[in-house]
Write an enzyme that holds these catalytic residues in place. Structure first.
Site, PDB file in Angstrom:
ATOM      1  N   LYS A 185     -14.578   8.463  -3.722  1.00 29.57           N
ATOM      2  CA  LYS A 185     -15.778   8.502  -3.050  1.00 29.57           C
ATOM      3  C   LYS A 185     -16.318  10.037  -3.316  1.00 29.57           C
ATOM      4  O   LYS A 185     -17.637  10.101  -3.507  1.00 29.57           O
ATOM      5  CB  LYS A 185     -15.625   8.702  -1.399  1.00 29.57           C
ATOM      6  CG  LYS A 185     -15.113   7.212  -0.986  1.00 29.57           C
ATOM      7  CD  LYS A 185     -14.673   7.245   0.397  1.00 29.57           C
ATOM      8  CE  LYS A 185     -13.899   5.987   0.674  1.00 29.57           C
ATOM      9  NZ  LYS A 185     -13.115   5.997   1.781  1.00 29.57           N
ATOM     10  N   LYS A 197       0.688  14.593   0.726  1.00 31.91           N
ATOM     11  CA  LYS A 197      -0.720  14.887   0.394  1.00 31.91           C
ATOM     12  C   LYS A 197      -0.755  16.449   0.012  1.00 31.91           C
ATOM     13  O   LYS A 197      -2.021  16.789  -0.681  1.00 31.91           O
ATOM     14  CB  LYS A 197      -1.797  14.392   1.137  1.00 31.91           C
ATOM     15  CG  LYS A 197      -1.604  12.868   1.386  1.00 31.91           C
ATOM     16  CD  LYS A 197      -2.694  12.518   2.448  1.00 31.91           C
ATOM     17  CE  LYS A 197      -2.803  11.111   2.791  1.00 31.91           C
ATOM     18  NZ  LYS A 197      -3.089  10.091   1.898  1.00 31.91           N
ATOM     19  N   LYS A 249      -8.670  14.173   4.274  1.00 38.01           N
ATOM     20  CA  LYS A 249      -7.700  12.922   4.466  1.00 38.01           C
ATOM     21  C   LYS A 249      -6.774  13.341   5.478  1.00 38.01           C
ATOM     22  O   LYS A 249      -6.643  14.421   5.858  1.00 38.01           O
ATOM     23  CB  LYS A 249      -6.959  12.855   3.000  1.00 38.01           C
ATOM     24  CG  LYS A 249      -6.396  14.228   2.552  1.00 38.01           C
ATOM     25  CD  LYS A 249      -5.539  13.902   0.812  1.00 38.01           C
ATOM     26  CE  LYS A 249      -6.604  13.908  -0.200  1.00 38.01           C
ATOM     27  NZ  LYS A 249      -6.605  12.769  -0.865  1.00 38.01           N
ATOM     28  N   ARG A 250      -5.983  12.144   5.673  1.00 38.14           N
ATOM     29  CA  ARG A 250      -4.807  12.621   6.753  1.00 38.14           C
ATOM     30  C   ARG A 250      -4.150  13.687   6.318  1.00 38.14           C
ATOM     31  O   ARG A 250      -3.713  13.669   5.129  1.00 38.14           O
ATOM     32  CB  ARG A 250      -4.112  11.095   6.892  1.00 38.14           C
ATOM     33  CG  ARG A 250      -4.942  10.117   7.878  1.00 38.14           C
ATOM     34  CD  ARG A 250      -5.105  10.576   9.285  1.00 38.14           C
ATOM     35  NE  ARG A 250      -3.728  10.732   9.914  1.00 38.14           N
ATOM     36  CZ  ARG A 250      -3.616   9.508  10.952  1.00 38.14           C
ATOM     37  NH1 ARG A 250      -4.530   8.495  10.999  1.00 38.14           N
ATOM     38  NH2 ARG A 250      -2.466   9.567  11.450  1.00 38.14           N
ATOM     39  N   HIS A 263       0.744  -1.100  -0.050  1.00 37.98           N
ATOM     40  CA  HIS A 263       0.004  -0.068  -0.001  1.00 37.98           C
ATOM     41  C   HIS A 263       0.813   1.375  -0.120  1.00 37.98           C
ATOM     42  O   HIS A 263       0.400   2.314   0.253  1.00 37.98           O
ATOM     43  CB  HIS A 263      -0.836   0.052   1.252  1.00 37.98           C
ATOM     44  CG  HIS A 263      -1.861  -1.232   1.285  1.00 37.98           C
ATOM     45  ND1 HIS A 263      -3.160  -0.838   0.763  1.00 37.98           N
ATOM     46  CD2 HIS A 263      -2.127  -2.253   1.511  1.00 37.98           C
ATOM     47  CE1 HIS A 263      -3.902  -1.712   0.760  1.00 37.98           C
ATOM     48  NE2 HIS A 263      -3.333  -2.818   1.361  1.00 37.98           N
ATOM     49  N   THR A 294      -8.708   6.537  -1.960  1.00 33.97           N
ATOM     50  CA  THR A 294     -10.017   6.173  -2.119  1.00 33.97           C
ATOM     51  C   THR A 294     -10.940   7.364  -1.560  1.00 33.97           C
ATOM     52  O   THR A 294     -12.019   6.999  -2.173  1.00 33.97           O
ATOM     53  CB  THR A 294     -10.065   5.141  -1.159  1.00 33.97           C
ATOM     54  OG1 THR A 294      -9.435   5.197   0.270  1.00 33.97           O
ATOM     55  CG2 THR A 294      -9.440   3.749  -1.388  1.00 33.97           C
TER      56      THR A 294
HETATM   57  C1  NBG Z   1      -2.594   3.613   1.965  1.00 33.20           C
HETATM   58  C2  NBG Z   1      -1.966   4.669   0.905  1.00 33.20           C
HETATM   59  C3  NBG Z   1      -3.469   5.011   0.019  1.00 33.20           C
HETATM   60  C4  NBG Z   1      -4.195   3.926  -0.329  1.00 33.20           C
HETATM   61  C5  NBG Z   1      -4.609   2.988   0.836  1.00 33.20           C
HETATM   62  C6  NBG Z   1      -5.253   1.980   0.495  1.00 33.20           C
HETATM   63  C7  NBG Z   1      -1.285   3.177   3.851  1.00 33.20           C
HETATM   64  C8  NBG Z   1       0.219   2.393   4.005  1.00 33.20           C
HETATM   65  N1  NBG Z   1      -1.406   3.255   2.410  1.00 33.20           N
HETATM   66  O1  NBG Z   1      -3.160   5.944  -1.221  1.00 33.20           O
HETATM   67  O2  NBG Z   1      -1.473   5.808   1.129  1.00 33.20           O
HETATM   68  O3  NBG Z   1      -5.690   4.203  -0.871  1.00 33.20           O
HETATM   69  O4  NBG Z   1      -3.239   2.745   1.507  1.00 33.20           O
HETATM   70  O5  NBG Z   1      -4.678   1.165  -0.232  1.00 33.20           O
HETATM   71  O6  NBG Z   1      -1.765   3.399   4.683  1.00 33.20           O
END
Ligand code: NBG
Length: 820
Positions: free
Chosen positions: A667, A561, A555-556, A364, A663
């Site tokens: 949404k 980002k 988002k975080r 991820h 994701t």
């Molecule tokens: C996160 C990514 C996102 C991705 C999500 C789900 C981690 C390690 N990765 O871009 O930063 O959408 O995983 O796949 O949290």
């Protein structure tokens, strides 16, 4: 005899029965009666009534799996951000209307009961929410699955804002009870830590290993049912909680050291106390390693327990498809080998074959700092036998590499499961990779970069193992539940099939240019914005103008980002207004929402800056009707469900090559927001799907980013060429957003001007210019609405049903099993 899964015991779903059940639960489960029952009691009572319906389906599903002996998906994830359950379950079970009538009849409001629920924050962000969406889709597609994870007593912290700063509060989500879980008292699995190992010969002269742990903790499962939409299939999440192994501390009791025994108990139970609040970066703490081992050990022992009660251990790989959600559960590789070899007496090769045929791994992130490694000495102390197993896996693996690539010492060093640059570490991504039959990234670009960069050596060795499965999100929660107005409009136009077959949204295309439909579409957005505005005023005292363009970045908070790129743009807009340059016809409200990791100082400073900018603009009477900056506290699933439906513009502006998928981007798109974004993660595919002319693209590509860095990037030179950017930076330094404290943002500014690792300054001009195109597009509301409709209509690909169907077919090789 009553058959609990049979038709005659199926609870009826009409409003009168539901009302009866609600009152019944109030009396006989909660020991309350109307008059003294609180809102929480009513929430619990209704939830228990709904749970009965879930459990009824669950029994039937469990039986179908047992009878048909189908391969079951075992999803291993340290996080599940499942969101509030009551509303979602009512939707899934088709009980929404009946529940409303039932609750009305006892003089309460269903919306209030739904709102009352505190969500289980058992995840940080995208990764945990993805796992929850996947559980939803697995059930909806009738695929047998169990999601194993941790039942953290405290989930992700709640975010308060004080004087513009993030303050963390403990998330006590369990304090008022959790009606959605069922504790399984009969299951208790021992998990060992520390101690020593002996190599012994058993009675048959076979070499065996005996591990005597120093400490044993017991895992007890809490099951949370997950029902499929439009089907009876109901799977479950099995969340493990740690309890003390009392027998183990008996000696302490016996010598009268009561305190020592209790101390050990507390220590055991601390194991599942709290979720590490890091997103996309490793927590690197012993307790975290203990959590990881604890839950995979419980999960695998549980699988074997079920398997051996009816079949031979050698059927493991045919019975279970195990998916590692990132490297957090990667110890499953070593643990499964240990269970096979040490406990169940399989030979190494046979055991390894079972492991290799059952495991798959999803990566991820490419962020180098986020690729998990553990200090070898720590792991050796905690899990001596596992380290021995990892060494043996590594020895055999490196032999294979040596055969394929003779005389390539550098390659061996790069690929080893043990990192030897500096202190020795265990590389969890390598461990997961060598054991997996498939390794996948989460968007096309990310999977390609994975093969070309961090996993390059592995992709050269085993090209056939690497794949892509682009992430998806559940349309049930994020459209049908979150946006009832839009859902109704869509269903009115094309019928309700889209909720299970999201590609059918394409049928909306023919309405995209229809003036009457456009007007309805806009009315939905307007109503959603008005509702958000009311909520923000009531809950947080925040001013939100529903007539303005609602520009959202939720988002975080993370430098990659680039919330600070968005803020620089907000400052530039303000500066233009103050200089009399901005025409006033496109009022904007820029909304931020998101948590920062508590130890991530720069991210917390970005939150502080957002508040500084928000305040300065709000105090400026010339500016505030044209521009607002709003920070919505405590972004979580609940808040997110309010934001997506109302947004006009979705900010997906990460440095290209850094966001694995995203994701939230999906949404927003599904709810009709247009995206301003870079060619990063799934943005690339979203743009392809919706059409380039309905997407605001800007910024460097991943290749250009790499090249720019390689050529030696000097951010301050960008400033010299861009007076607007320079003024924005100078405004920050001048104290305009930190009255009385010019030094407050100095770390942020210095970092941008001198290092700027995420190329914020380099992308600023392209971004600001692209935002002008957004304004232009907004001026023509008919064209904007058409684009909005087309964004929704063409986003069907981003359903998690599509993702799960791909995993099922190509990675897990599992087929649907329907309960009878
Ligand atoms: C996160 C990514 C996102 C991705 C999500 C789900 C981690 C390690 N990765 O871009 O930063 O959408 O995983 O796949 O949290």
């Amino acid at each position: 005899m009553i058959d609990p899964g049979g038709e005659e015991s199926r609870p009826r779903d009409d409003a009168a029965t539901l009302r009866h059940d609600l009152v019944n639960k109030l009396y006989f489960v909660l020991a309350k009666f109307p008059g003294v029952a609180t809102k929480n009691d009513h929430y619990l009572a209704l939830s228990y009534a709904v749970r009965d319906r879930l459990l009824h389906r669950w029994v039937a599903s469990a039986r179908a799996i047992l009878e048909e002996k189908r391969r079951t998906v075992i999803y291993l994830s340290a996080e599940y951000l499942i969101g509030p359950q009551l509303g979602a379950n009512l939707l899934t079970l088709g009980l929404y209307k009946a529940a409303r009538t039932a609750v009305d009849a006892v003089g309460l409001s269903l919306d209030e009961l739904i709102e009352h629920e505190e969500e289980p924050g058992l995840g940080n962000g995208g990764l945990g929410r993805l796992a929850a969406c996947y559980m939803d889709s697995l059930a909806t597609l009738d695929l047998p699955a169990v999601g194993h994870g941790l039942r953290y007593e405290f989930g992700i912290f709640d975010q308060d804002i004080r004087d513009g700063w993030q303050v963390e509060r403990t998330d006590r989500w369990l304090r008022k009870g959790n009606p959605w879980e069922v504790r399984r008292y009969e299951i208790e699995l021992p998990v060992g830590f520390g101690g020593h190992i002996e190599h012994i010969k058993d009675e048959h002269g076979q070499l065996r290993v005996r591990w005597t742990p120093e400490r044993i903790v017991k895992g007890v499962p809490y099951d949370v049912p997950v029902a499929g939409y439009g089907t009876d299939t109901t799977n479950f999440l099995r969340l493990w909680s740690a309890v003390a192994d009392e027998e183990f501390n008996l000696d302490a009791f016996q010598v009268g050291e009561y305190w020592r025994a209790v101390d050990a108990k507390i220590r055991s139970e601390n194991l599942t106390k709290v979720l590490y609040p890091n997103d996309s970066s490793p927590a690197g703490k012993q307790l975290r390693l203990e959590q990881q081992y604890f839950f995979v050990s419980c999960a695998l022992q549980d699988c074997i327990r079920l398997l051996t009660s009816r079949a031979a251990i050698r059927e493991f790989a045919d019975t279970f498809a195990i998916q590692l959600n990132d490297t957090h559960p990667a110890l499953a590789v070593a643990e499964l080998m240990r269970l096979f070899v040490d406990v169940h007496g399989l030979g190494w090769d046979e055991a390894w074959d079972q492991v290799r045929r059952s495991m798959a791994y999803t990566n991820h992130t490419l962020l180098p700092e986020a690729l998990e490694t553990w200090p070898l000495p720590l792991m050796a102390r905690l899990l001596p036998r596992h380290v021995e197993i990892i060494y043996e896996i590594n020895r055999r693996f490196l032999d294979e590499v040596r055969t394929r690539f003779p005389d390539d010492e550098a390659r061996l060093r790069r690929m080893s499961l043990i990192g030897e640059d500096g202190d020795k570490t265990v590389r969890m991504a390598h461990l997961a990779t060598v054991a997996s039959h498939h390794i996948n990234g989460v968007a096309a670009l990310h999977s390609r970069l994975l093969r070309e960069t961090v996993m390059r050596d592995f992709a050269e060795l085993w090209p056939e193992r690497f794949m892509n499965v682009t992430n998806g999100v559940t349309p049930r929660r994020f459209v049908a539940l979150a946006n009832p107005r839009l859902s109704e409009l869509i269903t009115e136009a094309i019928g309700e099939g889209w909720i299970r077959e999201l590609d059918r949204l394409r049928e909306l295309e023919k309405f995209a240019g229809d003036v009457a439909f456009q007007e309805k579409w806009r009315a939905v957005k307007r109503a959603n914005k008005a509702e958000l505005a009311t909520w923000l005023r009531q809950q947080h005292g925040l001013v939100f103008d529903p007539n303005a363009l609602f520009d959202a970045q939720c988002k975080r908070i993370h430098e990659y980002k680039r919330q600070h790129l968005n803020l620089l743009h907000a400052i530039a807009l303000w500066d233009r207004i103050r200089r009399g340059e901005q025409t006033a016809d496109v009022p904007r409200t820029i909304v931020f929402s998101g948590k920062a990791a508590p130890a991530y100082r720069t991210a917390k400073l970005i939150i502080r800056l957002a508040h500084g900018v928000a305040e300065a603009i709000a105090e400026d009477v010339r500016a505030r009707d044209q521009l607002r900056v709003v920070f919505i506290p405590d972004f979580n699933v609940k808040t997110a469900q309010r934001i997506y439906p109302a947004a006009d513009l979705s900010e997906q502006i990460s440095t290209a090559g850094m966001e694995a998928s995203g994701t939230g981007n999906m949404k927003f798109t599904l709810n009709g927001a247009l995206t301003i974004g870079t060619l990063d993660g799934a943005n690339v595919e979203i743009r392809e799907a919706v059409g380039a002319e309905h997407f605001f693209l800007f910024g460097m590509t991943a290749e250009e980013v790499t090249e720019r860095k390689r050529a030696g990037y000097r951010p301050y030179t960008v400033l010299d060429q861009d007076p607007e950017l320079k003024r924005a930076i100078d405004l920050i330094s001048s104290g305009a957003f930190s009255p009385g404290d010019r030094g407050l943002f100095a770390p942020l500014v210095d970092n941008l001007v001198h290092h700027d690792p995420f190329l914020v300054l380099a992308d600023f001009r392209a971004y600001a210019d692209c935002q002008r195109q957004v304004d232009t597009a907004w001026r023509s509301q008919a064209a904007w609405t058409r684009s909005s409709i087309l964004n929704t209509a063409r986003a069907g690909k981003f359903s998690s049903d599509r993702s799960i169907a791909e995993y099922a077919k190509t990675i897990w090789r599992v087929t649907p099993t329907k309960p009878r």
